[in-house]
Design a protein around this motif. Structure first.
Motif, PDB file in Angstrom:
ATOM      1  N   VAL A 113       2.920  14.083  -1.393  1.00 47.27           N
ATOM      2  CA  VAL A 113       3.107  12.688  -1.342  1.00 47.27           C
ATOM      3  C   VAL A 113       2.414  12.093   0.057  1.00 47.27           C
ATOM      4  O   VAL A 113       1.653  11.191   0.254  1.00 47.27           O
ATOM      5  CB  VAL A 113       4.201  11.935  -1.545  1.00 47.27           C
ATOM      6  CG1 VAL A 113       4.306  10.518  -1.570  1.00 47.27           C
ATOM      7  CG2 VAL A 113       4.622  12.614  -3.129  1.00 47.27           C
ATOM      8  N   GLU A 135       2.461   1.737  -3.316  1.00 50.66           N
ATOM      9  CA  GLU A 135       1.576   2.285  -4.470  1.00 50.66           C
ATOM     10  C   GLU A 135       1.310   3.755  -4.258  1.00 50.66           C
ATOM     11  O   GLU A 135       1.078   4.276  -5.186  1.00 50.66           O
ATOM     12  CB  GLU A 135       0.061   1.476  -4.177  1.00 50.66           C
ATOM     13  CG  GLU A 135       0.321  -0.032  -4.493  1.00 50.66           C
ATOM     14  CD  GLU A 135      -1.336  -0.645  -4.388  1.00 50.66           C
ATOM     15  OE1 GLU A 135      -2.165   0.010  -3.800  1.00 50.66           O
ATOM     16  OE2 GLU A 135      -1.234  -1.873  -4.651  1.00 50.66           O
ATOM     17  N   ASP A 136       1.082   4.198  -2.899  1.00 48.95           N
ATOM     18  CA  ASP A 136       0.726   5.627  -2.793  1.00 48.95           C
ATOM     19  C   ASP A 136       1.822   6.578  -3.046  1.00 48.95           C
ATOM     20  O   ASP A 136       1.825   7.674  -3.245  1.00 48.95           O
ATOM     21  CB  ASP A 136       0.071   5.732  -1.396  1.00 48.95           C
ATOM     22  CG  ASP A 136      -1.132   5.188  -1.152  1.00 48.95           C
ATOM     23  OD1 ASP A 136      -1.855   4.897  -2.135  1.00 48.95           O
ATOM     24  OD2 ASP A 136      -1.612   5.147  -0.023  1.00 48.95           O
ATOM     25  N   THR A 137       3.135   5.806  -2.705  1.00 48.20           N
ATOM     26  CA  THR A 137       4.199   6.624  -3.212  1.00 48.20           C
ATOM     27  C   THR A 137       4.490   6.960  -4.527  1.00 48.20           C
ATOM     28  O   THR A 137       5.135   8.187  -5.003  1.00 48.20           O
ATOM     29  CB  THR A 137       5.638   5.801  -2.644  1.00 48.20           C
ATOM     30  OG1 THR A 137       5.558   5.928  -1.079  1.00 48.20           O
ATOM     31  CG2 THR A 137       6.894   6.707  -2.867  1.00 48.20           C
ATOM     32  N   GLY A 138       3.938   6.026  -5.504  1.00 50.74           N
ATOM     33  CA  GLY A 138       4.071   6.445  -6.913  1.00 50.74           C
ATOM     34  C   GLY A 138       5.522   6.246  -7.685  1.00 50.74           C
ATOM     35  O   GLY A 138       6.363   5.396  -6.865  1.00 50.74           O
ATOM     36  N   ASP A 158      -3.535   6.990   7.593  1.00 51.81           N
ATOM     37  CA  ASP A 158      -4.742   7.150   8.110  1.00 51.81           C
ATOM     38  C   ASP A 158      -5.250   6.208   8.773  1.00 51.81           C
ATOM     39  O   ASP A 158      -5.405   5.010   8.487  1.00 51.81           O
ATOM     40  CB  ASP A 158      -5.474   7.303   6.547  1.00 51.81           C
ATOM     41  CG  ASP A 158      -7.117   7.604   7.186  1.00 51.81           C
ATOM     42  OD1 ASP A 158      -7.394   7.607   8.307  1.00 51.81           O
ATOM     43  OD2 ASP A 158      -7.756   7.554   6.135  1.00 51.81           O
ATOM     44  N   LEU A 167       1.028  -1.279  -0.269  1.00 54.50           N
ATOM     45  CA  LEU A 167      -0.123  -0.199  -0.162  1.00 54.50           C
ATOM     46  C   LEU A 167       0.601   1.322  -0.011  1.00 54.50           C
ATOM     47  O   LEU A 167       0.597   2.333  -0.770  1.00 54.50           O
ATOM     48  CB  LEU A 167      -1.006  -0.153   1.155  1.00 54.50           C
ATOM     49  CG  LEU A 167      -2.107   0.722   1.149  1.00 54.50           C
ATOM     50  CD1 LEU A 167      -2.937   0.243   0.250  1.00 54.50           C
ATOM     51  CD2 LEU A 167      -2.934   0.784   2.691  1.00 54.50           C
ATOM     52  N   LEU A 168       1.848   1.110   0.788  1.00 58.71           N
ATOM     53  CA  LEU A 168       2.805   2.498   0.842  1.00 58.71           C
ATOM     54  C   LEU A 168       3.484   2.599  -0.352  1.00 58.71           C
ATOM     55  O   LEU A 168       3.711   3.797  -0.838  1.00 58.71           O
ATOM     56  CB  LEU A 168       3.842   2.151   1.878  1.00 58.71           C
ATOM     57  CG  LEU A 168       4.871   3.278   2.153  1.00 58.71           C
ATOM     58  CD1 LEU A 168       4.414   4.524   2.572  1.00 58.71           C
ATOM     59  CD2 LEU A 168       5.949   2.733   3.211  1.00 58.71           C
ATOM     60  N   GLY A 197      -0.966  11.867   1.068  1.00 55.10           N
ATOM     61  CA  GLY A 197      -1.971  11.059   0.353  1.00 55.10           C
ATOM     62  C   GLY A 197      -1.668   9.560   0.806  1.00 55.10           C
ATOM     63  O   GLY A 197      -2.165   8.574   0.140  1.00 55.10           O
ATOM     64  N   LEU A 198      -0.955   9.318   1.704  1.00 54.90           N
ATOM     65  CA  LEU A 198      -0.499   7.954   2.002  1.00 54.90           C
ATOM     66  C   LEU A 198      -1.443   7.322   2.897  1.00 54.90           C
ATOM     67  O   LEU A 198      -1.990   7.965   4.033  1.00 54.90           O
ATOM     68  CB  LEU A 198       0.780   7.910   2.690  1.00 54.90           C
ATOM     69  CG  LEU A 198       2.031   8.394   2.156  1.00 54.90           C
ATOM     70  CD1 LEU A 198       3.430   8.315   3.109  1.00 54.90           C
ATOM     71  CD2 LEU A 198       2.332   7.447   0.922  1.00 54.90           C
ATOM     72  N   ARG A 199      -2.241   6.056   2.456  1.00 53.84           N
ATOM     73  CA  ARG A 199      -3.090   5.604   3.190  1.00 53.84           C
ATOM     74  C   ARG A 199      -2.710   4.899   4.566  1.00 53.84           C
ATOM     75  O   ARG A 199      -3.655   4.980   5.558  1.00 53.84           O
ATOM     76  CB  ARG A 199      -3.905   4.574   2.562  1.00 53.84           C
ATOM     77  CG  ARG A 199      -4.815   5.087   1.416  1.00 53.84           C
ATOM     78  CD  ARG A 199      -5.204   3.970   0.298  1.00 53.84           C
ATOM     79  NE  ARG A 199      -4.207   3.719  -0.707  1.00 53.84           N
ATOM     80  CZ  ARG A 199      -4.263   2.591  -1.536  1.00 53.84           C
ATOM     81  NH1 ARG A 199      -5.499   2.111  -1.506  1.00 53.84           N
ATOM     82  NH2 ARG A 199      -3.054   2.492  -2.589  1.00 53.84           N
ATOM     83  N   THR A 231      -5.960   1.818   7.937  1.00 54.97           N
ATOM     84  CA  THR A 231      -4.712   0.795   8.213  1.00 54.97           C
ATOM     85  C   THR A 231      -4.720   0.421   9.654  1.00 54.97           C
ATOM     86  O   THR A 231      -5.866   0.487  10.200  1.00 54.97           O
ATOM     87  CB  THR A 231      -3.490   1.567   7.661  1.00 54.97           C
ATOM     88  OG1 THR A 231      -2.264   0.683   8.040  1.00 54.97           O
ATOM     89  CG2 THR A 231      -3.188   2.801   9.004  1.00 54.97           C
TER      90      THR A 231
END
Length: 296
Positions: A168, A153-156, A176, A150-151, A171-173, A180
């Protein structure tokens, strides 16, 4: 005591502000029940602190006869969860017991070791454990491999370097609590107190857990607030971009035992931020000193 609590809460919050973090704390005298808090019921991201919940679930499963802690498991390199420590950093096949995997999980926060245990115990069992112990604000959503996926994916496409970008980070799930693995400071001290009072499992299992928590190698957070040869600190850290946490128990030679949970978010995106690490020890010391003063 009410006035003392208010002053202590103010000192803790001032320490957090000076270190450039937002922080939440709960501290409790394990024997008397006296407590101090600064946002103790705030939902927080646990990160690797959730490995403590997994450790308790493992020992509860062993106590129930569902597994043997000496069971051997093999871990080839291709199956390893990313991480900078323990099995994740090794290059060859490894064979070890569940209890030794638990040691690596707690002492050096080994993600691969944690997922090996999760494969045997199951995420549902971890959540049943926290529910039975009354930790209503605590829940495991995913494995550590899923967490890191997940980290990523969100880092891009920017990779780890992008984690210095506040956009960035926002936007990290994994930052939140609703998305998580999460808990509250009060839940974590309740769990620690249950381990130290032999309520989480049979005494032989709680003793084993206390031993592992005492073997954690990181001295720069909670333990930094108690630089005394005769004071013992046992704990578990958790880290993410801008997040630095630790929960643990501080034991004094006079028998005083204090469970402390400190969770923080830094305003800076710097990966190395010594004041943010050190304030965990500072805040814990302020709280424990106040609890000890109330003991008389």
């Amino acid at each position: 005591m009410t006035e003392t609590k208010a002053r202590t809460r103010g000192r803790v919050r001032a320490a957090f502000a000076e270190a450039g973090v937002t922080g939440w704390l709960h501290a409790v005298d394990i024997d008397s029940g006296a407590q101090l808090d600064a946002g103790a019921d705030q939902p927080v991201v646990t990160a690797s602190v959730h490995k403590l919940c997994l450790l308790v679930a493992l020992h509860q499963q062993a106590e129930a006869g569902r597994l043997d802690l000496s069971e051997q498991t093999t871990c080839p390199p291709r199956d390893r969860t990313p991480g900078p420590t323990g099995l994740a950093a090794m290059l060859d096949d490894v064979r070890l017991s569940l209890r030794d995997a638990a040691y690596l999980m707690m002492a050096v926060s080994d993600n691969t070791a944690a997922d090996l245990i999760l494969e045997r115990v199951g995420l549902d069992a971890v959540n049943r454990t926290t529910w039975r112990l009354g930790l209503t604000g605590t829940h495991a959503v995913h494995t550590f491999r899923e967490f890191l996926t997940l980290l990523k994916e969100d880092t891009g496409p920017g990779g780890p370097q992008a984690l210095t970008d506040p956009r960035v980070i926002a936007g990290l799930r994994v930052l939140d609590p609703a998305a998580t693995n999460h808990s509250t400071p009060r839940d974590m001290t309740r769990l620690l107190a249950a381990i130290w009072r032999d309520e989480a499992c049979a005494p032989e299992h709680t003793a084993a857990m206390r031993r592992l928590l005492g073997l954690q190698v990181w001295p720069h957070r909670l333990a930094s607030g108690f630089p005394f040869d005769d004071v013992h600190v046992a704990g578990k850290t958790g880290s993410l971009p801008t997040v630095r946490n630790e929960v643990g128990v501080v034991e004094y030679p006079d028998g005083g035992r204090y469970a402390v949970a400190v969770f923080t978010r830094a305003s800076s995106t710097a990966a190395v931020l010594p004041p943010a690490d050190a304030v965990i020890g500072t805040a814990a010391r302020i709280a424990v000193d106040a609890l000890r003063a109330c003991r008389g």
